[in-house]
Design a protein around this motif. Sequence first.
Motif, PDB file in Angstrom:
ATOM      1  N   GLU A   9     -22.380 -14.592  29.857  1.00 21.10           N
ATOM      2  CA  GLU A   9     -22.201 -16.734  29.889  1.00 21.10           C
ATOM      3  C   GLU A   9     -21.046 -16.734  29.617  1.00 21.10           C
ATOM      4  OE1 GLU A   9     -24.187 -20.149  27.327  1.00 21.10           O
ATOM      5  OE2 GLU A   9     -24.194 -17.848  26.579  1.00 21.10           O
ATOM      6  N   TYR A  10     -20.250 -17.925  30.027  1.00 25.78           N
ATOM      7  CA  TYR A  10     -19.029 -18.475  29.984  1.00 25.78           C
ATOM      8  C   TYR A  10     -18.699 -19.874  30.124  1.00 25.78           C
ATOM      9  CZ  TYR A  10     -16.498 -14.663  32.570  1.00 25.78           C
ATOM     10  OH  TYR A  10     -15.590 -13.588  32.729  1.00 25.78           O
ATOM     11  N   ALA A  11     -18.479 -20.206  29.326  1.00 29.82           N
ATOM     12  CA  ALA A  11     -18.302 -21.963  28.725  1.00 29.82           C
ATOM     13  C   ALA A  11     -17.207 -22.644  29.204  1.00 29.82           C
ATOM     14  CB  ALA A  11     -18.177 -21.648  26.912  1.00 29.82           C
ATOM     15  N   VAL A  12     -16.832 -23.658  28.695  1.00 27.53           N
ATOM     16  CA  VAL A  12     -15.784 -24.574  28.838  1.00 27.53           C
ATOM     17  C   VAL A  12     -15.690 -25.165  28.202  1.00 27.53           C
ATOM     18  CG1 VAL A  12     -15.743 -24.735  31.652  1.00 27.53           C
ATOM     19  CG2 VAL A  12     -17.430 -26.370  30.482  1.00 27.53           C
ATOM     20  N   ALA A  13     -14.073 -25.626  27.513  1.00 24.64           N
ATOM     21  CA  ALA A  13     -14.209 -26.871  26.925  1.00 24.64           C
ATOM     22  C   ALA A  13     -12.561 -27.279  26.831  1.00 24.64           C
ATOM     23  CB  ALA A  13     -14.012 -25.472  25.130  1.00 24.64           C
ATOM     24  N   ARG A  14     -13.368 -28.422  25.829  1.00 27.82           N
ATOM     25  CA  ARG A  14     -11.767 -29.881  25.852  1.00 27.82           C
ATOM     26  C   ARG A  14     -11.752 -30.690  24.774  1.00 27.82           C
ATOM     27  NH1 ARG A  14     -10.548 -34.817  25.668  1.00 27.82           N
ATOM     28  NH2 ARG A  14      -9.729 -36.039  27.572  1.00 27.82           N
ATOM     29  N   SER A  15     -10.173 -31.048  24.645  1.00 30.66           N
ATOM     30  CA  SER A  15      -9.918 -31.745  22.995  1.00 30.66           C
ATOM     31  C   SER A  15      -7.754 -32.207  24.050  1.00 30.66           C
ATOM     32  CB  SER A  15      -9.428 -30.234  22.148  1.00 30.66           C
ATOM     33  OG  SER A  15      -8.729 -31.132  21.503  1.00 30.66           O
ATOM     34  N   GLY A  16      -7.667 -32.637  22.863  1.00 31.34           N
ATOM     35  CA  GLY A  16      -6.843 -33.909  23.231  1.00 31.34           C
ATOM     36  C   GLY A  16      -5.795 -33.047  23.831  1.00 31.34           C
ATOM     37  N   ALA A  47     -17.896 -17.430  26.900  1.00 33.68           N
ATOM     38  CA  ALA A  47     -18.430 -17.228  25.788  1.00 33.68           C
ATOM     39  C   ALA A  47     -18.693 -17.047  24.374  1.00 33.68           C
ATOM     40  CB  ALA A  47     -20.643 -18.470  26.393  1.00 33.68           C
ATOM     41  N   GLU A  48     -18.497 -15.760  24.118  1.00 36.26           N
ATOM     42  CA  GLU A  48     -18.220 -15.033  22.993  1.00 36.26           C
ATOM     43  C   GLU A  48     -16.661 -15.481  22.598  1.00 36.26           C
ATOM     44  OE1 GLU A  48     -17.430 -11.723  25.964  1.00 36.26           O
ATOM     45  OE2 GLU A  48     -19.339 -13.638  25.393  1.00 36.26           O
ATOM     46  N   ALA A  49     -15.462 -15.590  23.462  1.00 38.42           N
ATOM     47  CA  ALA A  49     -14.194 -16.076  23.389  1.00 38.42           C
ATOM     48  C   ALA A  49     -13.885 -17.333  23.020  1.00 38.42           C
ATOM     49  CB  ALA A  49     -13.547 -15.714  24.780  1.00 38.42           C
ATOM     50  N   ILE A  50     -15.385 -18.451  23.395  1.00 41.40           N
ATOM     51  CA  ILE A  50     -15.030 -19.838  22.971  1.00 41.40           C
ATOM     52  C   ILE A  50     -15.743 -20.246  22.476  1.00 41.40           C
ATOM     53  CG2 ILE A  50     -14.842 -21.794  24.123  1.00 41.40           C
ATOM     54  CD1 ILE A  50     -14.088 -21.193  26.619  1.00 41.40           C
ATOM     55  N   ALA A  51     -16.934 -19.396  21.151  1.00 43.71           N
ATOM     56  CA  ALA A  51     -17.355 -19.757  20.336  1.00 43.71           C
ATOM     57  C   ALA A  51     -16.905 -19.206  19.504  1.00 43.71           C
ATOM     58  CB  ALA A  51     -18.281 -18.129  20.295  1.00 43.71           C
ATOM     59  N   GLY A  52     -16.949 -20.602  18.023  1.00 46.92           N
ATOM     60  CA  GLY A  52     -15.990 -20.921  17.379  1.00 46.92           C
ATOM     61  C   GLY A  52     -14.976 -21.746  17.633  1.00 46.92           C
ATOM     62  N   LEU A  53     -15.294 -22.429  18.712  1.00 43.94           N
ATOM     63  CA  LEU A  53     -14.013 -23.065  19.004  1.00 43.94           C
ATOM     64  C   LEU A  53     -14.109 -24.455  19.241  1.00 43.94           C
ATOM     65  CD1 LEU A  53     -11.810 -21.055  21.699  1.00 43.94           C
ATOM     66  CD2 LEU A  53     -11.471 -21.279  18.880  1.00 43.94           C
ATOM     67  N   ASP A  54     -15.849 -24.472  19.290  1.00 42.80           N
ATOM     68  CA  ASP A  54     -16.639 -26.061  19.528  1.00 42.80           C
ATOM     69  C   ASP A  54     -16.079 -27.175  18.268  1.00 42.80           C
ATOM     70  OD1 ASP A  54     -18.271 -24.308  17.788  1.00 42.80           O
ATOM     71  OD2 ASP A  54     -19.254 -24.842  18.247  1.00 42.80           O
ATOM     72  N   LYS A  56     -13.081 -26.942  16.986  1.00 41.93           N
ATOM     73  CA  LYS A  56     -12.025 -27.335  17.169  1.00 41.93           C
ATOM     74  C   LYS A  56     -11.452 -28.084  18.315  1.00 41.93           C
ATOM     75  CE  LYS A  56     -10.392 -22.782  15.039  1.00 41.93           C
ATOM     76  NZ  LYS A  56      -9.303 -22.288  14.582  1.00 41.93           N
ATOM     77  N   MET A  57     -12.641 -28.482  19.486  1.00 40.77           N
ATOM     78  CA  MET A  57     -12.400 -29.216  20.529  1.00 40.77           C
ATOM     79  C   MET A  57     -13.948 -30.037  20.746  1.00 40.77           C
ATOM     80  SD  MET A  57     -10.500 -27.299  21.808  1.00 40.77           S
ATOM     81  CE  MET A  57      -9.808 -26.726  24.143  1.00 40.77           C
ATOM     82  N   ASP A  58     -13.398 -31.540  20.954  1.00 40.57           N
ATOM     83  CA  ASP A  58     -13.659 -32.526  21.317  1.00 40.57           C
ATOM     84  C   ASP A  58     -15.181 -32.517  22.087  1.00 40.57           C
ATOM     85  OD1 ASP A  58     -11.828 -33.199  20.243  1.00 40.57           O
ATOM     86  OD2 ASP A  58     -10.515 -34.860  21.952  1.00 40.57           O
ATOM     87  N   LYS A  59     -15.132 -31.293  23.135  1.00 41.64           N
ATOM     88  CA  LYS A  59     -16.149 -31.328  24.036  1.00 41.64           C
ATOM     89  C   LYS A  59     -16.783 -29.713  23.895  1.00 41.64           C
ATOM     90  CE  LYS A  59     -16.129 -35.689  26.468  1.00 41.64           C
ATOM     91  NZ  LYS A  59     -16.371 -36.312  28.105  1.00 41.64           N
ATOM     92  N   PHE A  60     -17.645 -29.133  24.377  1.00 35.86           N
ATOM     93  CA  PHE A  60     -17.434 -27.728  24.669  1.00 35.86           C
ATOM     94  C   PHE A  60     -19.536 -27.680  25.240  1.00 35.86           C
ATOM     95  CE2 PHE A  60     -20.244 -23.916  23.003  1.00 35.86           C
ATOM     96  CZ  PHE A  60     -19.076 -22.701  23.337  1.00 35.86           C
ATOM     97  N   GLU A  61     -19.063 -26.917  26.566  1.00 34.64           N
ATOM     98  CA  GLU A  61     -20.464 -25.950  27.472  1.00 34.64           C
ATOM     99  C   GLU A  61     -20.593 -24.781  27.454  1.00 34.64           C
ATOM    100  OE1 GLU A  61     -21.920 -28.162  30.849  1.00 34.64           O
ATOM    101  OE2 GLU A  61     -21.842 -29.609  29.693  1.00 34.64           O
TER     102      GLU A  61
END
Length: 132
Positions: A9-16, A47-54, A56-61
């Motif tokens: 599974e992959y994830a995308v995240a966004r922040s300022g 997804a596991e690489a971004i897990a926990g960053l949600d 720290k990020m404004d948006k996470f999907e």
Amino acid sequence: MKLTQLHGEYAVARSGPATPVPEGFLSGAGFLTVSRTEDELSLVGPAEAIAGLDTKMDKFEAGWTAFKVQGPFAFDEVGIVAALSRVLAEATIGIFVISTFDTDYILVKQENADAAATAWKLDGHQVVTAGD
């Protein structure tokens, strides 16, 4: 064209735009990418690489499947993404595309991964799973 469906599974995240790239993010395995513009910082990866960053990020999907277009392609080769995205547009499947120096990655929501692979195959493209 040949596409390889990446595992997991992959994830995308966004922040300022001023948000620092999380320490250790790029040391993870798999397809990882960081994009920074004057408007945002975007991260894409397993997804596991971004897990926990949600937090720290404004948006996470989460919930994406990644397909690698087997390159490399020269910069003067045109229409690669257009041809592949046209097929998915006709199948009403949304995409998230990332280009690298050598190739392109097309992400679709996990629930659309089988339909995307089938649509590409029906259009004459080869779709394999990583490791095949």
